[in-house]
Scaffold this active site. Structure first.
Site, short mmCIF file in Angstrom:
data_model
loop_
_atom_site.label_atom_id
_atom_site.label_comp_id
_atom_site.label_asym_id
_atom_site.label_seq_id
_atom_site.Cartn_x
_atom_site.Cartn_y
_atom_site.Cartn_z
N CYS A 1 -37.60 -14.17 -34.87
CA CYS A 1 -37.69 -14.64 -33.50
C CYS A 1 -36.85 -15.91 -33.43
O CYS A 1 -37.10 -16.87 -34.17
CB CYS A 1 -39.15 -14.95 -33.17
SG CYS A 1 -39.40 -15.69 -31.54
N ASN A 2 -35.86 -15.91 -32.57
CA ASN A 2 -34.97 -17.07 -32.48
C ASN A 2 -35.70 -18.29 -31.95
O ASN A 2 -35.47 -19.41 -32.38
CB ASN A 2 -33.78 -16.75 -31.57
CG ASN A 2 -32.84 -15.78 -32.22
OD1 ASN A 2 -31.89 -16.17 -32.88
ND2 ASN A 2 -33.09 -14.49 -32.07
N THR A 3 -36.59 -18.06 -30.97
CA THR A 3 -37.30 -19.18 -30.36
C THR A 3 -38.17 -19.88 -31.41
O THR A 3 -38.18 -21.11 -31.51
CB THR A 3 -38.14 -18.69 -29.17
OG1 THR A 3 -37.30 -17.91 -28.33
CG2 THR A 3 -38.72 -19.84 -28.39
N ASP B 1 -42.76 -11.95 -34.88
CA ASP B 1 -42.07 -12.20 -33.60
C ASP B 1 -43.11 -12.47 -32.53
O ASP B 1 -44.29 -12.12 -32.69
CB ASP B 1 -41.22 -10.98 -33.21
CG ASP B 1 -40.41 -11.25 -31.95
OD1 ASP B 1 -39.57 -12.17 -31.96
OD2 ASP B 1 -40.62 -10.56 -30.93
N SER B 2 -42.67 -13.04 -31.43
CA SER B 2 -43.58 -13.28 -30.32
C SER B 2 -44.09 -11.96 -29.73
O SER B 2 -45.12 -11.94 -29.07
CB SER B 2 -42.88 -14.09 -29.23
OG SER B 2 -41.76 -13.38 -28.76
N CYS C 1 -31.50 -13.54 -29.29
CA CYS C 1 -32.92 -13.31 -29.05
C CYS C 1 -33.18 -11.90 -29.53
O CYS C 1 -32.44 -10.97 -29.16
CB CYS C 1 -33.27 -13.45 -27.57
SG CYS C 1 -34.96 -12.94 -27.21
N THR C 2 -34.22 -11.75 -30.34
CA THR C 2 -34.43 -10.44 -30.97
C THR C 2 -34.83 -9.36 -29.95
O THR C 2 -34.76 -8.17 -30.25
CB THR C 2 -35.49 -10.54 -32.07
OG1 THR C 2 -36.67 -11.14 -31.52
CG2 THR C 2 -34.98 -11.39 -33.21
N HIS C 3 -35.26 -9.76 -28.77
CA HIS C 3 -35.57 -8.77 -27.73
C HIS C 3 -34.31 -8.16 -27.10
O HIS C 3 -34.36 -7.08 -26.53
CB HIS C 3 -36.38 -9.40 -26.60
CG HIS C 3 -37.82 -9.65 -26.92
ND1 HIS C 3 -38.23 -10.54 -27.87
CD2 HIS C 3 -38.95 -9.13 -26.37
CE1 HIS C 3 -39.56 -10.56 -27.91
NE2 HIS C 3 -40.02 -9.72 -27.00
N TYR D 1 -42.49 -16.50 -25.63
CA TYR D 1 -42.46 -17.85 -26.18
C TYR D 1 -41.33 -18.68 -25.57
O TYR D 1 -41.37 -19.90 -25.59
CB TYR D 1 -42.21 -17.80 -27.70
CG TYR D 1 -43.42 -17.53 -28.57
CD1 TYR D 1 -44.60 -17.01 -28.07
CD2 TYR D 1 -43.35 -17.79 -29.94
CE1 TYR D 1 -45.69 -16.76 -28.90
CE2 TYR D 1 -44.43 -17.55 -30.78
CZ TYR D 1 -45.59 -17.03 -30.25
OH TYR D 1 -46.66 -16.80 -31.08
N GLY D 2 -40.31 -17.98 -25.06
CA GLY D 2 -39.06 -18.64 -24.70
C GLY D 2 -39.16 -19.70 -23.62
O GLY D 2 -38.33 -20.59 -23.52
N GLU E 1 -40.89 -6.85 -22.63
CA GLU E 1 -42.33 -6.86 -22.92
C GLU E 1 -43.11 -6.02 -21.91
O GLU E 1 -44.17 -5.51 -22.23
CB GLU E 1 -42.87 -8.30 -22.92
CG GLU E 1 -42.42 -9.14 -24.11
CD GLU E 1 -43.07 -8.73 -25.43
OE1 GLU E 1 -44.27 -8.43 -25.44
OE2 GLU E 1 -42.36 -8.69 -26.46
N1 DGL Z 1 -37.76 -12.58 -29.36
C1 DGL Z 1 -37.79 -13.97 -29.38
C2 DGL Z 1 -36.46 -14.59 -29.70
O1 DGL Z 1 -35.73 -14.07 -30.53
C3 DGL Z 1 -38.52 -14.70 -28.29
C4 DGL Z 1 -38.79 -14.02 -27.04
C5 DGL Z 1 -39.85 -14.73 -26.25
O2 DGL Z 1 -41.01 -14.58 -26.62
O3 DGL Z 1 -39.50 -15.43 -25.29
O4 DGL Z 1 -36.14 -15.64 -29.18
#
Ligand code: DGL
Length: 279
Positions: free
Chosen positions: A79-81, A16-17, A198-200, A48-49, A164
């Site tokens: 990580c979805n992104t 993941d990011s 988004c996994t966050h 990353y988003g 984060e």
């Molecule tokens: N957790 C990541 C996701 O599922 C990306 C979050 C990020 O780094 O912006 O998209």
């Protein structure tokens, strides 16, 4: 012990990011505790988003190569992104040249597959990063698998930074949760299912749930992705045989290991030893 002799066998890599993929790892380890895992968070370069397609692709490819170098035969982009912006290119363009026997899997397809049992109105809200929303990956995947479903998406650019920066429980988070949930719901009154794409975002689950009308289901991906991985391994015994089973988990971050460890401890409810890596 990682076996680097061919054919590669070793731990399952979970990338993941940053911290977000821990929400996926937790469910995966509950469901499949017998395997070895390496979790890699690129916290130094998160989020990353808000980054461009090319940059997310480059960072994700670097992470995948790093995990392969650690002996992982299988890497989950938790990580979805990264799944939205890098998975297809890595699978189609890079893997054949690196090692066609290894696999990289994402989180978008399994999440969309799980939707059929969830929505009644057929109107699905998607909360994601700017990158995921702009990529339209969820809209395209839903359109591929179902007829008559509508997706309504809302980018939530501040949420990952709140997580984060350890601000998820702080009052400042309330403002941004209100804002994006409100903006999503204003787009379509028939939404009955909302994906935390988004996994966050599960780290903000309580605040999100509080602001969502009761009739709307709020879906986290951890359990869905864990079930899909279990199914994949059952259907691919050759890959299952290459995933070592010592019930261990190593944690790696590109940022500060102590910060990572303290947040991971709260989240996973166990002490975790974290190592710093550069790649
Ligand atoms: N957790 C990541 C996701 O599922 C990306 C979050 C990020 O780094 O912006 O998209």
């Amino acid at each position: 012990m990682i076996n680097t002799a061919l054919p590669y066998s070793g731990p399952i890599g979970v990338f993941d990011s940053g911290y977000g993929g821990l929400t996926i790892l937790k469910n995966i380890r509950e469901r499949l505790p017998q395997y070895d895992y390496i979790y890699l968070g690129d916290n130094a370069r998160a989020p990353y988003g808000t980054r461009s397609f090319d940059v997310v692709y480059r960072f994700t490819l670097e992470a995948v190569k790093y995990l392969f170098a650690q002996g992982c035969p299988l890497v989950i982009l938790a990580c979805n992104t990264a799944s939205a912006k890098a998975l297809r290119s890595i699978q189609q363009k890079d893997l054949p040249g690196i090692d066609a026997t290894r696999r990289v899997l994402g989180v978008i397809r399994p999440t969309v597959e799980a939707l059929s049992g969830l929505t009644e109105s057929g109107v699905i809200g998607v909360l994601g990063t700017q990158g995921t929303v702009k990529s339209r990956s969820y809209d395209m995947e839903v359109a591929k698998l179902y007829t008559g479903y509508t997706t309504v998406s809302q980018a939530c650019p501040m949420w990952v930074s709140l997580v984060e920066n350890h601000e998820a429980d702080a009052p400042g988070a309330d403002y941004f949760v209100d804002k994006y949930v409100g903006e999503l719901l204003a787009q379509n009154k028939d939404i009955d299912t909302v994906l935390l794409a988004c996994t966050h975002f599960p780290i903000l689950y309580d605040k999100i749930r509080e602001r969502m009308p009761e009739n709307i289901k709020v879906v986290c991906q951890g359990d869905i992705v864990a079930g899909s991985l279990a199914d994949y391994l059952a259907r691919h015994p050759e890959m299952d045989g290459r995933c070592t089973k010592g019930a261990s988990c190593r944690f790696l971050t590109t940022e500060n290991p102590e910060s990572f460890s303290s947040l991971a401890r709260i989240f996973l409810n166990e002490h975790v030893d974290v190592s710093h890596v550069d790649f």
